[in-house]
Design a protein around this motif. Structure first.
Motif, short mmCIF file in Angstrom:
data_model
loop_
_atom_site.label_atom_id
_atom_site.label_comp_id
_atom_site.label_asym_id
_atom_site.label_seq_id
_atom_site.Cartn_x
_atom_site.Cartn_y
_atom_site.Cartn_z
N GLN A 113 6.84 -10.64 -0.61
CA GLN A 113 5.45 -10.30 -0.83
C GLN A 113 5.22 -8.82 -0.54
O GLN A 113 6.01 -8.21 0.20
CB GLN A 113 4.55 -11.14 0.08
N PRO A 114 4.15 -8.23 -1.05
CA PRO A 114 3.88 -6.82 -0.77
C PRO A 114 3.88 -6.49 0.71
O PRO A 114 4.36 -5.43 1.12
CB PRO A 114 2.51 -6.59 -1.41
N LYS A 115 3.38 -7.39 1.56
CA LYS A 115 3.35 -7.13 3.00
C LYS A 115 4.76 -7.04 3.59
O LYS A 115 4.94 -6.55 4.71
CB LYS A 115 2.53 -8.19 3.73
N ASP A 116 5.78 -7.48 2.85
CA ASP A 116 7.16 -7.40 3.31
C ASP A 116 7.77 -6.01 3.12
O ASP A 116 8.85 -5.73 3.63
CB ASP A 116 8.04 -8.43 2.57
N ILE A 117 7.07 -5.13 2.38
CA ILE A 117 7.55 -3.76 2.19
C ILE A 117 7.35 -3.01 3.51
O ILE A 117 6.23 -2.86 3.98
CB ILE A 117 6.80 -3.04 1.06
N GLY A 118 8.44 -2.57 4.11
CA GLY A 118 8.35 -1.83 5.36
C GLY A 118 8.25 -0.34 5.16
O GLY A 118 7.60 0.36 5.93
N SER A 119 8.91 0.17 4.10
CA SER A 119 8.95 1.61 3.86
C SER A 119 8.89 1.92 2.38
O SER A 119 9.43 1.18 1.56
CB SER A 119 10.24 2.21 4.41
N ILE A 120 8.25 3.04 2.08
CA ILE A 120 8.26 3.62 0.75
C ILE A 120 8.86 5.01 0.91
O ILE A 120 8.34 5.82 1.68
CB ILE A 120 6.84 3.72 0.16
N ALA A 135 -1.57 3.68 -3.72
CA ALA A 135 -2.02 2.32 -4.05
C ALA A 135 -1.06 1.27 -3.49
O ALA A 135 -1.49 0.25 -2.95
CB ALA A 135 -2.16 2.16 -5.55
N VAL A 136 0.25 1.50 -3.62
CA VAL A 136 1.23 0.54 -3.09
C VAL A 136 1.15 0.51 -1.57
O VAL A 136 1.22 -0.56 -0.95
CB VAL A 136 2.66 0.86 -3.59
N GLN A 137 0.97 1.67 -0.95
CA GLN A 137 0.86 1.72 0.51
C GLN A 137 -0.37 0.95 0.99
O GLN A 137 -0.29 0.20 1.96
CB GLN A 137 0.81 3.18 0.99
N LYS A 138 -1.49 1.12 0.33
CA LYS A 138 -2.71 0.41 0.73
C LYS A 138 -2.55 -1.10 0.61
O LYS A 138 -3.05 -1.85 1.44
CB LYS A 138 -3.90 0.88 -0.10
N THR A 139 -1.86 -1.55 -0.41
CA THR A 139 -1.64 -2.98 -0.61
C THR A 139 -0.65 -3.56 0.40
O THR A 139 -0.83 -4.66 0.89
CB THR A 139 -1.14 -3.25 -2.04
N SER A 140 0.40 -2.78 0.70
CA SER A 140 1.48 -3.31 1.52
C SER A 140 1.37 -2.97 3.00
O SER A 140 1.90 -3.70 3.84
CB SER A 140 2.81 -2.75 1.00
#
Length: 91
Positions: free
Chosen positions: A52-59, A74-79
């Motif tokens: 899930q998006p919340k599983d993204i730890g780092s960009i 946008a990806v940071q705000k979601t995740s």
């Protein structure tokens, strides 16, 4: 969308001329977020392999060109992920 395995644990999210990458290790990392407006495709690629998006730890953003960082906010705000970029590219 084209999610292609590169090596075990690394997947290319192809947008034609540019790509983002999903790295599955101890946590989920995205490398680049390509052009603005791409979050639906990127987040579908995150979900495609059962995360899930919340599983993204780092960009991780490789450099300051819009076709590499365009959807980072946008990806940071979601995740809620941390965003990393070389200091020389932040200005």
């Amino acid at each position: 969308m084209s999610l292609q395995p590169v090596v075990p644990g690394v997947y290319q999210i192809s947008f034609g001329m540019v790509s983002a990458y999903r790295i599955d290790d101890n946590s989920l990392t995205l490398v680049d977020t390509v052009i603005p407006g791409s979050p639906p495709v990127i987040l579908d690629a995150v979900r495609e392999l059962g995360t899930q998006p919340k599983d993204i730890g780092s960009i991780v953003l490789t450099h300051q060109h819009t076709d590499h960082f365009g959807s980072a906010e946008a990806v940071q705000k979601t995740s809620g992920a941390q965003v990393h970029m070389h200091p020389l590219d932040t200005g």
